[in-house]
Enzyme design. Structure first.
Site, PDB file in Angstrom:
ATOM      1  N   CYS A  30      10.694  10.890 -64.770  1.00  0.00           N
ATOM      2  CA  CYS A  30      10.533  10.692 -63.325  1.00  0.00           C
ATOM      3  C   CYS A  30      11.718   9.908 -62.736  1.00  0.00           C
ATOM      4  O   CYS A  30      11.837   8.708 -62.990  1.00  0.00           O
ATOM      5  CB  CYS A  30       9.217   9.946 -63.105  1.00  0.00           C
ATOM      6  SG  CYS A  30       8.971   9.254 -61.465  1.00  0.00           S
ATOM      7  N   CYS A  33      10.815   6.732 -60.864  1.00  0.00           N
ATOM      8  CA  CYS A  33      10.355   5.715 -61.824  1.00  0.00           C
ATOM      9  C   CYS A  33      11.547   5.003 -62.449  1.00  0.00           C
ATOM     10  O   CYS A  33      11.552   3.774 -62.585  1.00  0.00           O
ATOM     11  CB  CYS A  33       9.511   6.347 -62.936  1.00  0.00           C
ATOM     12  SG  CYS A  33       8.006   7.158 -62.380  1.00  0.00           S
TER      13      CYS A  33
END
Length: 125
Positions: A30, A33
């Protein structure tokens, strides 16, 4: 303080302690993230009295599902065992700092009375 890795075995014990616990739900694939991780780590260094935990949603899918994590990153804040904040999306550093300040400033007696009132209403419905 550095961040700690949380699992299905350690999550409940960690968030049910007194004080503030911030939990970042993330995954290695991600990009948001990965962008949020250094900000979260820097905040952990700046606030050694707060527990900063990370849950890898790929390694802990059952835990993520049980908490209703639908999007990552998701940040949760607990204070004195009570979930006081949950929001998906990477926060910029100034917003994370404001969140930490707001969680510190909470009147936990008021929060507990609100939780009790909500639970009483749910039981009568």
């Amino acid at each position: 303080m550095t961040t700690i890795t949380l699992s299905g075995k350690t999550f409940t014990e960690t968030v049910n302690r007194d004080g503030i616990v911030l939990v970042d739900f993330w995954a290695a694939w991600c990009p948001p993230c990965r962008a949020f991780a250094p900000l979260f780590g820097a905040a952990a260094d700046q606030h050694p009295d707060i527990v900063f935990g990370k849950v890898d949603t790929e390694a802990e899918p059952a835990l993520s599902r049980s908490l209703g994590i639908m999007s990552i990153p998701t940040l949760m804040a607990f204070r004195d065992s009570i979930l006081v904040f949950s929001q998906p999306g990477a926060l910029p550093a100034p917003t994370l700092a404001k969140l930490i300040a707001a969680v510190r400033e909470l009147d936990m007696d008021d929060v507990r009375s609100q939780v009790a009132a909500a639970e009483a209403t749910a039981q009568t419905a």
